[in-house]
Design a protein around this motif. Structure first.
Motif, mmCIF file in Angstrom:
data_model
loop_
_atom_site.group_PDB
_atom_site.id
_atom_site.type_symbol
_atom_site.label_atom_id
_atom_site.label_comp_id
_atom_site.label_asym_id
_atom_site.label_seq_id
_atom_site.Cartn_x
_atom_site.Cartn_y
_atom_site.Cartn_z
ATOM 1 N N VAL A 1 -8.551 -30.982 -24.897
ATOM 2 C CA VAL A 1 -7.494 -30.314 -25.573
ATOM 3 C C VAL A 1 -6.302 -30.302 -24.820
ATOM 4 N N GLY A 2 -5.247 -30.972 -25.449
ATOM 5 C CA GLY A 2 -3.985 -31.106 -24.724
ATOM 6 C C GLY A 2 -2.960 -30.678 -25.629
ATOM 7 N N TYR A 3 -1.670 -30.709 -24.988
ATOM 8 C CA TYR A 3 -0.432 -30.009 -25.588
ATOM 9 C C TYR A 3 0.670 -31.096 -25.321
ATOM 10 N N LYS A 4 1.629 -31.277 -26.798
ATOM 11 C CA LYS A 4 2.867 -31.961 -26.454
ATOM 12 C C LYS A 4 3.649 -30.864 -27.221
ATOM 13 N N ASN A 5 4.833 -30.514 -26.119
ATOM 14 C CA ASN A 5 5.854 -29.788 -26.538
ATOM 15 C C ASN A 5 6.919 -30.791 -27.100
ATOM 16 N N VAL A 6 7.250 -30.358 -28.324
ATOM 17 C CA VAL A 6 7.946 -31.329 -29.174
ATOM 18 C C VAL A 6 9.638 -30.723 -29.029
ATOM 19 N N THR A 7 10.493 -31.675 -28.475
ATOM 20 C CA THR A 7 11.896 -31.297 -28.153
ATOM 21 C C THR A 7 13.062 -32.137 -29.053
ATOM 22 N N MET A 8 14.054 -31.783 -29.413
ATOM 23 C CA MET A 8 14.988 -32.608 -29.844
ATOM 24 C C MET A 8 15.343 -33.713 -29.005
ATOM 25 N N ASN A 9 15.122 -33.959 -27.829
ATOM 26 C CA ASN A 9 15.370 -34.723 -26.779
ATOM 27 C C ASN A 9 14.501 -35.951 -27.079
ATOM 28 N N GLU A 10 13.441 -36.180 -27.841
ATOM 29 C CA GLU A 10 12.652 -37.145 -28.217
ATOM 30 C C GLU A 10 13.272 -38.274 -28.788
ATOM 31 N N TYR A 11 13.117 -39.499 -28.111
ATOM 32 C CA TYR A 11 13.865 -40.656 -28.507
ATOM 33 C C TYR A 11 13.661 -41.179 -29.975
ATOM 34 N N PHE A 12 12.637 -40.835 -30.601
ATOM 35 C CA PHE A 12 12.264 -41.122 -31.896
ATOM 36 C C PHE A 12 13.167 -40.221 -32.822
ATOM 37 N N PHE A 13 13.701 -39.238 -32.493
ATOM 38 C CA PHE A 13 14.357 -38.450 -33.450
ATOM 39 C C PHE A 13 15.832 -39.072 -33.660
ATOM 40 N N GLN A 14 16.216 -39.876 -32.965
ATOM 41 C CA GLN A 14 17.509 -40.517 -33.203
ATOM 42 C C GLN A 14 17.620 -41.310 -34.555
ATOM 43 N N GLY A 15 16.325 -41.634 -35.011
ATOM 44 C CA GLY A 15 16.222 -42.616 -36.214
ATOM 45 C C GLY A 15 15.254 -41.952 -37.367
ATOM 46 N N HIS A 16 14.575 -40.896 -36.954
ATOM 47 C CA HIS A 16 13.406 -40.442 -37.641
ATOM 48 C C HIS A 16 13.638 -38.940 -37.905
ATOM 49 N N PHE A 17 14.208 -38.389 -38.660
ATOM 50 C CA PHE A 17 15.176 -38.978 -39.563
ATOM 51 C C PHE A 17 16.494 -38.181 -39.309
ATOM 52 N N PRO A 18 17.779 -38.992 -39.131
ATOM 53 C CA PRO A 18 19.043 -38.462 -38.961
ATOM 54 C C PRO A 18 19.354 -37.134 -39.793
ATOM 55 N N GLY A 19 19.361 -36.029 -39.346
ATOM 56 C CA GLY A 19 20.012 -34.869 -40.148
ATOM 57 C C GLY A 19 18.392 -34.180 -40.646
ATOM 58 N N GLU A 20 17.183 -34.744 -40.218
ATOM 59 C CA GLU A 20 16.053 -34.027 -40.666
ATOM 60 C C GLU A 20 14.972 -34.558 -39.826
ATOM 61 N N PRO A 21 15.098 -34.303 -38.292
ATOM 62 C CA PRO A 21 14.169 -34.597 -37.353
ATOM 63 C C PRO A 21 12.689 -34.353 -37.651
ATOM 64 N N VAL A 22 11.772 -35.186 -38.053
ATOM 65 C CA VAL A 22 10.509 -35.306 -38.017
ATOM 66 C C VAL A 22 9.686 -36.167 -37.172
ATOM 67 N N MET A 23 8.906 -35.406 -36.553
ATOM 68 C CA MET A 23 7.896 -36.425 -35.575
ATOM 69 C C MET A 23 6.978 -37.615 -36.415
ATOM 70 N N PRO A 24 7.055 -38.733 -36.075
ATOM 71 C CA PRO A 24 6.303 -39.747 -36.821
ATOM 72 C C PRO A 24 4.868 -39.503 -36.682
ATOM 73 N N GLY A 25 4.359 -39.752 -37.853
ATOM 74 C CA GLY A 25 2.944 -39.479 -38.056
ATOM 75 C C GLY A 25 2.268 -40.493 -36.871
ATOM 76 N N VAL A 26 2.579 -41.812 -36.830
ATOM 77 C CA VAL A 26 2.083 -42.496 -35.905
ATOM 78 C C VAL A 26 1.796 -42.050 -34.417
ATOM 79 N N ILE A 27 2.948 -41.490 -34.194
ATOM 80 C CA ILE A 27 3.056 -40.759 -32.702
ATOM 81 C C ILE A 27 2.225 -39.660 -32.627
ATOM 82 N N MET A 28 1.995 -39.149 -33.484
ATOM 83 C CA MET A 28 0.846 -37.951 -33.357
ATOM 84 C C MET A 28 -0.433 -38.557 -33.428
ATOM 85 N N ILE A 29 -0.665 -39.443 -34.019
ATOM 86 C CA ILE A 29 -1.949 -40.113 -33.762
ATOM 87 C C ILE A 29 -2.010 -40.768 -32.303
ATOM 88 N N GLU A 30 -0.990 -41.279 -31.978
ATOM 89 C CA GLU A 30 -0.955 -41.843 -30.570
ATOM 90 C C GLU A 30 -1.239 -40.854 -29.582
#
Length: 145
Positions: free
Chosen positions: A37-66
């Motif tokens: 059991v592990g944890y990921k603290n999701v912050t606005m500083n994640e690189y993928f939020f630059q483009g996923h999605f501008p104005g509506e930051p959503v963690m990509p599903g493939v990143i959650m799977i990874e």
């Protein structure tokens, strides 16, 4: 079950992932070869939020799977027989995305190895936020060199 918390430095001693592709901040529970059991603290500083999605930051599903796969890899590669090796994806089955993950969320990553034959097997994986499932899947893996 080992309730010793593994910090990010200890995780990096087990799996080869590094910034910007390490998606586990700490491991809370570890049963070598069986579950983690592990944890990921999701912050606005994640690189993928630059483009996923501008104005509506959503963690990509493939990143959650990874992230789930990395937690499963910690469980597997902590076994003496697999120390120093890499766990590879063999496939993803039954993936269901049920909730958005956004900045400020803490993603709980649970993986249980439900079937293993030698260096290959299947992990049941669930990522959740505050007890609400974000994604669930079966991850097929193979441990290589």
């Amino acid at each position: 079950m080992c309730n010793k918390r593994l910090d990010v430095k200890e995780i990096m001693e087990i799996i080869p992932h590094r910034y910007p592709f390490l998606f586990v901040d700490y491991i809370e529970e570890l049963e070598e070869g069986k579950s983690a059991v592990g944890y990921k603290n999701v912050t606005m500083n994640e690189y993928f939020f630059q483009g996923h999605f501008p104005g509506e930051p959503v963690m990509p599903g493939v990143i959650m799977i990874e992230a789930l796969a990395q937690v499963g890899a910690v469980a597997l590669l902590s076994l003496d027989e697999f120390k120093g090796k890499i766990a590879y994806f063999g496939g993803i089955r039954k993936a269901k995305f049920r909730r958005k993950v956004t900045p400020g969320d803490t993603l709980k990553l649970q993986v249980e190895i439900i079937n293993r034959k030698g260096p290959a097997g299947i992990g049941k994986a669930i990522a959740s936020v505050n007890g609400e499932t974000a994604v669930e899947a079966e991850l097929i893996f193979a441990v290589g060199v």
